[in-house]
Design a protein around this motif. Structure first.
Motif, PDB file in Angstrom:
ATOM      1  N   SER A  36     -11.264  32.228 -13.764  1.00 12.21           N
ATOM      2  CA  SER A  36     -10.823  32.445 -12.385  1.00 12.21           C
ATOM      3  C   SER A  36      -9.821  31.369 -11.973  1.00 12.21           C
ATOM      4  O   SER A  36      -9.995  30.191 -12.285  1.00 12.21           O
ATOM      5  CB  SER A  36     -12.016  32.422 -11.428  1.00 12.21           C
ATOM      6  OG  SER A  36     -11.578  32.505 -10.078  1.00 12.21           O
ATOM      7  N   PRO A  37      -8.721  31.769 -11.282  1.00 15.74           N
ATOM      8  CA  PRO A  37      -7.741  30.776 -10.836  1.00 15.74           C
ATOM      9  C   PRO A  37      -8.306  29.819  -9.797  1.00 15.74           C
ATOM     10  O   PRO A  37      -7.742  28.766  -9.539  1.00 15.74           O
ATOM     11  CB  PRO A  37      -6.620  31.637 -10.235  1.00 15.74           C
ATOM     12  CG  PRO A  37      -7.280  32.932  -9.862  1.00 15.74           C
ATOM     13  CD  PRO A  37      -8.334  33.135 -10.903  1.00 15.74           C
ATOM     14  N   SER A  38      -9.440  30.193  -9.194  1.00 16.15           N
ATOM     15  CA  SER A  38     -10.093  29.317  -8.228  1.00 16.15           C
ATOM     16  C   SER A  38     -11.381  28.757  -8.843  1.00 16.15           C
ATOM     17  O   SER A  38     -12.362  29.479  -9.005  1.00 16.15           O
ATOM     18  CB  SER A  38     -10.412  30.088  -6.936  1.00 16.15           C
ATOM     19  OG  SER A  38     -11.150  29.287  -6.046  1.00 16.15           O
ATOM     20  N   VAL A  39     -11.340  27.485  -9.204  1.00 14.01           N
ATOM     21  CA  VAL A  39     -12.501  26.869  -9.836  1.00 14.01           C
ATOM     22  C   VAL A  39     -13.711  26.895  -8.914  1.00 14.01           C
ATOM     23  O   VAL A  39     -14.850  27.065  -9.356  1.00 14.01           O
ATOM     24  CB  VAL A  39     -12.168  25.415 -10.249  1.00 14.01           C
ATOM     25  CG1 VAL A  39     -13.390  24.744 -10.859  1.00 14.01           C
ATOM     26  CG2 VAL A  39     -10.998  25.386 -11.204  1.00 14.01           C
ATOM     27  N   SER A  40     -13.469  26.765  -7.636  1.00 14.82           N
ATOM     28  CA  SER A  40     -14.572  26.718  -6.669  1.00 14.82           C
ATOM     29  C   SER A  40     -15.113  28.103  -6.335  1.00 14.82           C
ATOM     30  O   SER A  40     -16.154  28.216  -5.688  1.00 14.82           O
ATOM     31  CB  SER A  40     -14.106  26.024  -5.382  1.00 14.82           C
ATOM     32  OG  SER A  40     -13.034  26.750  -4.783  1.00 14.82           O
ATOM     33  N   ASP A  41     -14.409  29.164  -6.748  1.00 17.90           N
ATOM     34  CA  ASP A  41     -14.841  30.523  -6.419  1.00 17.90           C
ATOM     35  C   ASP A  41     -14.677  31.426  -7.642  1.00 17.90           C
ATOM     36  O   ASP A  41     -13.683  32.143  -7.774  1.00 17.90           O
ATOM     37  CB  ASP A  41     -14.028  31.073  -5.246  1.00 17.90           C
ATOM     38  CG  ASP A  41     -14.577  32.410  -4.751  1.00 17.90           C
ATOM     39  OD1 ASP A  41     -15.630  32.844  -5.256  1.00 17.90           O
ATOM     40  OD2 ASP A  41     -13.953  33.006  -3.855  1.00 17.90           O
ATOM     41  N   PRO A  42     -15.647  31.431  -8.547  1.00 19.67           N
ATOM     42  CA  PRO A  42     -15.557  32.271  -9.751  1.00 19.67           C
ATOM     43  C   PRO A  42     -15.626  33.770  -9.451  1.00 19.67           C
ATOM     44  O   PRO A  42     -15.357  34.582 -10.326  1.00 19.67           O
ATOM     45  CB  PRO A  42     -16.761  31.816 -10.578  1.00 19.67           C
ATOM     46  CG  PRO A  42     -17.722  31.257  -9.584  1.00 19.67           C
ATOM     47  CD  PRO A  42     -16.870  30.625  -8.517  1.00 19.67           C
ATOM     48  N   LEU A  43     -15.978  34.121  -8.211  1.00 17.74           N
ATOM     49  CA  LEU A  43     -16.045  35.538  -7.829  1.00 17.74           C
ATOM     50  C   LEU A  43     -14.788  36.006  -7.106  1.00 17.74           C
ATOM     51  O   LEU A  43     -14.800  37.045  -6.436  1.00 17.74           O
ATOM     52  CB  LEU A  43     -17.264  35.774  -6.935  1.00 17.74           C
ATOM     53  CG  LEU A  43     -18.635  35.551  -7.577  1.00 17.74           C
ATOM     54  CD1 LEU A  43     -19.732  35.785  -6.560  1.00 17.74           C
ATOM     55  CD2 LEU A  43     -18.834  36.459  -8.783  1.00 17.74           C
ATOM     56  N   LEU A  44     -13.703  35.275  -7.250  1.00 21.28           N
ATOM     57  CA  LEU A  44     -12.472  35.600  -6.533  1.00 21.28           C
ATOM     58  C   LEU A  44     -12.003  37.017  -6.839  1.00 21.28           C
ATOM     59  O   LEU A  44     -11.679  37.791  -5.921  1.00 21.28           O
ATOM     60  CB  LEU A  44     -11.376  34.599  -6.907  1.00 21.28           C
ATOM     61  CG  LEU A  44      -9.997  34.857  -6.298  1.00 21.28           C
ATOM     62  CD1 LEU A  44     -10.060  34.747  -4.774  1.00 21.28           C
ATOM     63  CD2 LEU A  44      -8.968  33.889  -6.868  1.00 21.28           C
ATOM     64  N   TYR A  45     -11.985  37.401  -8.106  1.00 17.98           N
ATOM     65  CA  TYR A  45     -11.513  38.738  -8.477  1.00 17.98           C
ATOM     66  C   TYR A  45     -12.454  39.827  -7.967  1.00 17.98           C
ATOM     67  O   TYR A  45     -12.009  40.900  -7.579  1.00 17.98           O
ATOM     68  CB  TYR A  45     -11.374  38.846  -9.998  1.00 17.98           C
ATOM     69  CG  TYR A  45     -10.144  38.161 -10.547  1.00 17.98           C
ATOM     70  CD1 TYR A  45      -8.893  38.763 -10.458  1.00 17.98           C
ATOM     71  CD2 TYR A  45     -10.232  36.919 -11.171  1.00 17.98           C
ATOM     72  CE1 TYR A  45      -7.762  38.145 -10.968  1.00 17.98           C
ATOM     73  CE2 TYR A  45      -9.111  36.290 -11.686  1.00 17.98           C
ATOM     74  CZ  TYR A  45      -7.877  36.903 -11.579  1.00 17.98           C
ATOM     75  OH  TYR A  45      -6.762  36.287 -12.082  1.00 17.98           O
ATOM     76  N   VAL A  46     -13.736  39.541  -7.971  1.00 17.64           N
ATOM     77  CA  VAL A  46     -14.709  40.518  -7.468  1.00 17.64           C
ATOM     78  C   VAL A  46     -14.498  40.757  -5.977  1.00 17.64           C
ATOM     79  O   VAL A  46     -14.521  41.897  -5.504  1.00 17.64           O
ATOM     80  CB  VAL A  46     -16.144  40.045  -7.739  1.00 17.64           C
ATOM     81  CG1 VAL A  46     -17.157  41.022  -7.137  1.00 17.64           C
ATOM     82  CG2 VAL A  46     -16.392  39.894  -9.235  1.00 17.64           C
ATOM     83  N   LYS A  47     -14.269  39.689  -5.227  1.00 19.14           N
ATOM     84  CA  LYS A  47     -14.037  39.824  -3.786  1.00 19.14           C
ATOM     85  C   LYS A  47     -12.755  40.613  -3.513  1.00 19.14           C
ATOM     86  O   LYS A  47     -12.705  41.435  -2.589  1.00 19.14           O
ATOM     87  CB  LYS A  47     -13.969  38.442  -3.144  1.00 19.14           C
ATOM     88  CG  LYS A  47     -15.303  37.691  -3.153  1.00 19.14           C
ATOM     89  CD  LYS A  47     -15.174  36.294  -2.580  1.00 19.14           C
ATOM     90  CE  LYS A  47     -16.511  35.566  -2.599  1.00 19.14           C
ATOM     91  NZ  LYS A  47     -16.401  34.170  -2.083  1.00 19.14           N
ATOM     92  N   ARG A  48     -11.743  40.364  -4.296  1.00 16.74           N
ATOM     93  CA  ARG A  48     -10.504  41.137  -4.146  1.00 16.74           C
ATOM     94  C   ARG A  48     -10.750  42.610  -4.463  1.00 16.74           C
ATOM     95  O   ARG A  48     -10.235  43.495  -3.777  1.00 16.74           O
ATOM     96  CB  ARG A  48      -9.416  40.581  -5.070  1.00 16.74           C
ATOM     97  CG  ARG A  48      -8.866  39.222  -4.661  1.00 16.74           C
ATOM     98  CD  ARG A  48      -7.860  38.742  -5.685  1.00 16.74           C
ATOM     99  NE  ARG A  48      -7.247  37.466  -5.307  1.00 16.74           N
ATOM    100  CZ  ARG A  48      -6.407  36.782  -6.089  1.00 16.74           C
ATOM    101  NH1 ARG A  48      -6.094  37.253  -7.296  1.00 16.74           N
ATOM    102  NH2 ARG A  48      -5.886  35.640  -5.672  1.00 16.74           N
ATOM    103  N   GLN A  49     -11.550  42.849  -5.500  1.00 17.28           N
ATOM    104  CA  GLN A  49     -11.848  44.233  -5.863  1.00 17.28           C
ATOM    105  C   GLN A  49     -12.595  44.945  -4.751  1.00 17.28           C
ATOM    106  O   GLN A  49     -12.381  46.146  -4.516  1.00 17.28           O
ATOM    107  CB  GLN A  49     -12.666  44.258  -7.160  1.00 17.28           C
ATOM    108  CG  GLN A  49     -12.859  45.642  -7.766  1.00 17.28           C
ATOM    109  CD  GLN A  49     -11.653  46.134  -8.529  1.00 17.28           C
ATOM    110  OE1 GLN A  49     -10.526  45.729  -8.263  1.00 17.28           O
ATOM    111  NE2 GLN A  49     -11.883  47.023  -9.481  1.00 17.28           N
ATOM    112  N   VAL A  50     -13.450  44.229  -4.045  1.00 10.83           N
ATOM    113  CA  VAL A  50     -14.168  44.818  -2.912  1.00 10.83           C
ATOM    114  C   VAL A  50     -13.181  45.300  -1.852  1.00 10.83           C
ATOM    115  O   VAL A  50     -13.345  46.383  -1.261  1.00 10.83           O
ATOM    116  CB  VAL A  50     -15.159  43.800  -2.298  1.00 10.83           C
ATOM    117  CG1 VAL A  50     -15.716  44.319  -0.975  1.00 10.83           C
ATOM    118  CG2 VAL A  50     -16.294  43.508  -3.262  1.00 10.83           C
TER     119      VAL A  50
END
Length: 377
Positions: A36-50
């Protein structure tokens, strides 16, 4: 109104779609956990997918509530809009990964060729409905090819071979349902494949010009022997095969795949996400996903058969052909039995444009189902 809508929907189709999406989010979470490009947020892509899923269901609801018969009246506007969007890509498109396929609008980037797929289904359905029973000879099909050609050529110019092939699959599927003889369609597909192979051979043997970039050609033919260029064009296929093969029956477990977690797999959250499933959830996890797709396509075929008019059947046929071709090529690509055409797994791979279009297509199938039941708002 809500009660009548509730009774008129194909809830099996909706539930299957939701399960595929949720399954995809789990896979995306694992595929991007370590990258993930955001070390502090490994769910960044999942949130975008939502976000894309919400927008997609919004589009689906809009299409469910609007009589699909009305789409035929605006089919030329839909076709023209798709044509202009594809022209805009060539003029002001955003380039990435060696291709110019995207348009940037502020913080958002979308891919017009994805929306052009659904536009082709809507417009070609109207075009073919007017020619039902008049598609028995090759000369009868020439106007259809002329209708599809402008969109197809603009997509090839980007270049986007995968989407170009999807256009062909949509056209063939809709022609079959419109009454074109299967023998004629098989002859055309077979002849087209022969000419394509001969053209590629002539390009490598005699330097004949071909409207594709060299890296695309290498990705197409390398699946025959990926180890001949294992550090170059064959790298994608080899790493994918290693990932799927190492999964065994039950898989290595979520977030435990060496190929995905150590970033050996290329495009592992988009084009090669099936490889992540194969490695981490094994044969059983992969089979479950394929069974969900089978159920979704089965419901789509049932909706097509029960549609109350020709236009409804053609719309359903185009959507089924689009989704089925995506699944077939993507899964085959990851296993090394199909060329790497850059086609995502519908409703499963990460991507905004693809998700919105696929959910809008599900909404259109639901619309056809509702009208076949003669239950209105």
């Amino acid at each position: 109104m809500f009660s009548r809508l509730k009774r008129s929907l194909d809830w099996t189709l909706i539930a299957t779609t939701l399960l595929i999406i949720l399954y995809g989010m789990v896979a995306i979470s694992s595929a991007t956990h370590a990258t993930s490009p955001s070390v502090s947020d490994p769910l960044l892509y999942v949130k975008r997918q939502v976000v894309w899923v919400v927008l997609g269901w919004t589009a689906a609801l809009a299409l469910i509530s609007w009589r699909y018969e009305e789409l035929a009246r605006y089919s030329w506007w839909v076709y023209g809009g798709a044509f202009l969007m594809l022209l805009a890509v060539l003029a002001v498109g955003h380039e990435a990964l060696g291709a110019q396929r995207w348009i940037r609008l502020g913080p958002f980037i979308f891919q017009p060729s994805e929306f052009a797929k659904l536009a082709l289904v809507i417009s070609l359905g109207s075009f073919l409905a007017q020619r039902e029973g008049k598609l028995h000879r090759l000369k009868d099909l020439l106007p259809v090819f002329a209708f599809v050609a402008p969109l197809l050529l603009l997509v090839m110019k980007q270049p986007d071979l995968g989407t170009s092939l999807v256009f062909v699959a949509i056209t063939v599927g809709m022609l079959y349902v419109a009454g074109a003889p299967p023998r004629l369609l098989l002859s055309l597909v077979g002849g087209g494949l022969f000419l394509a192979v001969a053209w590629v051979w002539a390009h490598f043997r005699f330097g004949v010009w071909i409207p594709m970039k060299e890296y695309q050609l290498n990705r197409i033919i390398i699946f025959l022997d990926p180890w001949s260029d294992w550090q170059g064009a064959g790298y994608h296929v080899i790493q994918s095969q290693i990932a799927i093969g190492s999964g065994g029956i039950w898989g290595r477990g979520l977030y435990q795949g060496s190929q995905s977690q150590l970033n050996f797999l290329p495009e592992q959250h988009t084009d090669f996400i099936f490889s992540v499933v194969g490695e981490e959830l094994g044969f059983c996890g992969s089979t479950l996903l394929l069974l969900l797709y089978f159920l979704l396509l089965f419901r789509g075929v049932r909706i097509m058969v029960e549609a109350k008019d020709t236009y409804g059947r053609l719309l359903a046929a185009g959507i089924i052909s689009m989704i089925a071709f995506h699944v077939f090529v993507n899964v085959g690509m990851t296993m090394g039995i199909m060329p790497a055409a850059g086609i995502p797994l519908p409703l499963f791979s990460y991507g905004g444009s693809s998700m919105i279009v696929n959910l809008a297509s599900i909404g259109l199938l639901e619309n056809i189902y509702r009208r076949s039941r003669r239950l209105l708002f």
